[in-house]
Design a protein around this motif. Structure first.
Motif: not given
Length: 193
Positions: A128-151
């Protein structure tokens, strides 16, 4: 009780006049890398005073009301003939609820099956309120906990730079999961890409 939008007397989160006002959305679109489309219902400026409630207990009622006026109506013009999963971005519970899970819940149809606790950010950084560069430098680092069956349809509340959605899309595609598009409540950038 008061309407969260106009502060007038109301028995619901939004009074009937405000509901009528928010029913008049126009589905917009933003395009990102590789023609990835993000559809949105409102411009952020229209509803930012309501979005702020997501950090409070009252946000449950506000987001539920907005989702009924937008996400729940999505089925009126999007009716696929195959099964699809809707995945909320980082639907961890804050203040007793998850704002992205509320939005995702309202997409449920015969063909769209919401999935919860599927894609979680391991980084707790706030954008919230951060720049594009900040967002690029600080990724969310998502983890996939469940695998969807569909698109998949990705669901979030706001699109600003698109970095969170693109990071989530990249992770899903690395796991051979097709991402169709993203659906968000509001677009926080005025110039369409």
């Amino acid at each position: 009780m008061r309407c969260f939008n106009c502060q007038g007397f109301s028995f619901a989160s939004l009074c009937s006049a405000c509901k009528d006002e928010f029913l008049e959305y126009s589905l917009g679109i933003r395009k990102f890398d590789n023609d990835f489309k993000v559809y949105y219902f409102y411009q952020y400026e229209q509803i930012k005073h309501l979005i702020y409630y997501k950090h409070k207990f009252q946000g449950y009622f506000v987001l539920n009301a907005l989702a009924k006026l937008s996400f729940a109506k999505f089925k009126d013009f999007f009716n696929p003939y195959c099964k699809i999963n809707a995945i909320a971005l980082d639907d961890n519970t804050h203040n007793g609820y998850s704002h992205t899970a509320i939005l995702t819940h309202h997409l449920r149809t015969k063909f769209i099956k919401p999935m919860y606790h599927t894609l979680q950010a391991t980084s707790k950084v706030r954008y919230s309120g951060k720049s594009l560069q900040f967002r690029k430098d600080n990724k969310r680092l998502y983890k996939l906990l469940r695998y969807p069956k569909y698109p998949v349809i990705l669901v979030d509340d706001i699109v600003t730079t698109g970095s969170s959605l693109l990071e989530a899309k990249e992770l899903l595609e690395k796991n051979n999961i097709e991402v169709l598009f993203a659906l968000v409540l509001a677009n926080a950038k005025s110039d369409i890409i």
